[in-house]
Design a protein around this motif. Structure first.
Motif, PDB file in Angstrom:
ATOM      1  N   THR A   1       0.989  -1.452  -0.027  1.00  0.00           N
ATOM      2  CA  THR A   1       0.099  -0.088  -0.013  1.00  0.00           C
ATOM      3  C   THR A   1       0.621   1.170  -0.118  1.00  0.00           C
ATOM      4  OG1 THR A   1      -0.236   0.052   2.470  1.00  0.00           O
ATOM      5  CG2 THR A   1      -1.912  -1.300   1.245  1.00  0.00           C
ATOM      6  N   LEU A   2       0.626   2.348  -0.853  1.00  0.00           N
ATOM      7  CA  LEU A   2       1.051   3.556  -0.772  1.00  0.00           C
ATOM      8  C   LEU A   2       0.225   4.619  -0.667  1.00  0.00           C
ATOM      9  CD1 LEU A   2       3.610   5.228  -1.476  1.00  0.00           C
ATOM     10  CD2 LEU A   2       3.047   5.025  -3.945  1.00  0.00           C
ATOM     11  N   GLY A   3       0.388   5.549   0.428  1.00  0.00           N
ATOM     12  CA  GLY A   3      -0.524   6.387   0.677  1.00  0.00           C
ATOM     13  C   GLY A   3      -0.230   7.436   1.795  1.00  0.00           C
ATOM     14  N   THR A   4      -0.950   8.273   2.350  1.00  0.00           N
ATOM     15  CA  THR A   4      -0.794   9.233   3.390  1.00  0.00           C
ATOM     16  C   THR A   4      -1.685   9.006   4.747  1.00  0.00           C
ATOM     17  OG1 THR A   4      -2.285  10.764   2.270  1.00  0.00           O
ATOM     18  CG2 THR A   4       0.303  10.877   1.703  1.00  0.00           C
ATOM     19  N   ASP A   5      -1.144   9.413   5.826  1.00  0.00           N
ATOM     20  CA  ASP A   5      -1.761   9.289   6.946  1.00  0.00           C
ATOM     21  C   ASP A   5      -2.626  10.487   7.310  1.00  0.00           C
ATOM     22  OD1 ASP A   5      -0.084  10.996   8.014  1.00  0.00           O
ATOM     23  OD2 ASP A   5       1.103   9.459   9.056  1.00  0.00           O
ATOM     24  N   GLU A   6      -3.259  10.453   8.284  1.00  0.00           N
ATOM     25  CA  GLU A   6      -4.269  11.719   8.655  1.00  0.00           C
ATOM     26  C   GLU A   6      -3.343  12.982   8.671  1.00  0.00           C
ATOM     27  OE1 GLU A   6      -6.151  10.769  12.112  1.00  0.00           O
ATOM     28  OE2 GLU A   6      -7.650   9.357  11.460  1.00  0.00           O
ATOM     29  N   GLY A   7      -2.155  12.835   9.118  1.00  0.00           N
ATOM     30  CA  GLY A   7      -1.153  14.013   9.056  1.00  0.00           C
ATOM     31  C   GLY A   7      -0.451  14.278   7.756  1.00  0.00           C
ATOM     32  N   GLY A   8      -0.816  13.472   6.920  1.00  0.00           N
ATOM     33  CA  GLY A   8      -0.294  13.935   5.443  1.00  0.00           C
ATOM     34  C   GLY A   8       1.053  13.246   5.148  1.00  0.00           C
TER      35      GLY A   8
END
Length: 206
Positions: A64-71
């Protein structure tokens, strides 16, 4: 005059030609819409997404490649059971980090770069105890630590900002027992402390 049958046959041929052209136009339009969905206002061929998921032939998530709630961005690689085993990410302070974990999620090896110029590598045993650590400090000094099973540093090898090496051996209570050092002027010194408090000092500049 043409017979009714001849006129009907010509009309059917025209309808078939128009149907073919219509289907071709719809296919081209679909391709155009698909390409537009993959394009952004940026450079040609750019793909913009908030999260990407890669699955194997059995449909199991493997990356998975993505961002968390903090960006903060991160790439997570998973094993065949879906458990995260490797992480590449950037923290809130901008420090990049590479981590390898056990199947239970406990870190075994981690490489982090602090302040753009201070990398640190740690090797741990399950349970989170660091047994080995090596790093470069912002001031240019370096340090290598070997710890016991409880995570207490027992051997510390380093070099100061001038490159002068030193070795420190510590007992189980954290008390220095052996200190070996080479000064910037290339003078060597050795200090050994016995169990009963007696101290041996080799000649040299302290």
């Amino acid at each position: 005059m043409d017979s009714l049958d001849a006129r009907m046959e010509r009309l059917e041929r025209r309808c078939r030609r128009w149907q073919g052209l219509t289907f071709a136009a719809l296919a081209l339009a679909g391709l155009g819409l698909g390409a537009a969905a993959l394009r952004d206002t940026g450079p040609s061929g750019e793909l913009v997404a908030s999260r990407l998921v890669l699955t194997d032939a059995k449909g199991r998530t493997r990356a998975t490649l993505g961002t968390d709630e903090g960006g903060n961005a991160g790439l997570v690689l998973r094993d065949g059971e879906g458990r995260p085993r490797a992480l590449l990410g950037v923290g809130e302070d901008g420090s990049p980090r590479l981590r390898f974990s056990t199947a239970g999620g406990e870190s075994l090896a981690e490489l982090t770069v602090y302040s753009d110029e201070a990398p640190r590598l740690t090797l741990s045993k399950p349970g989170g105890v660091d047994l080995f650590a090596v790093g470069l400090q912002v001031d240019g000094s370096s340090r290598l630590e070997l710890a016991d099973a409880n995570g207490r540093p027992r051997a510390i090898l380093g070099a100061d900002e001038h490159g002068s090496p030193n070795l420190l051996l510590v007992d189980r209570r954290g008390q220095p027992r052996v200190a070996l050092r080479v000064s910037p002027s290339d003078s060597a010194s050795l200090v050994v402390e016995g169990k009963d408090g007696e101290v041996f000092r080799a000649p040299g500049v302290q």
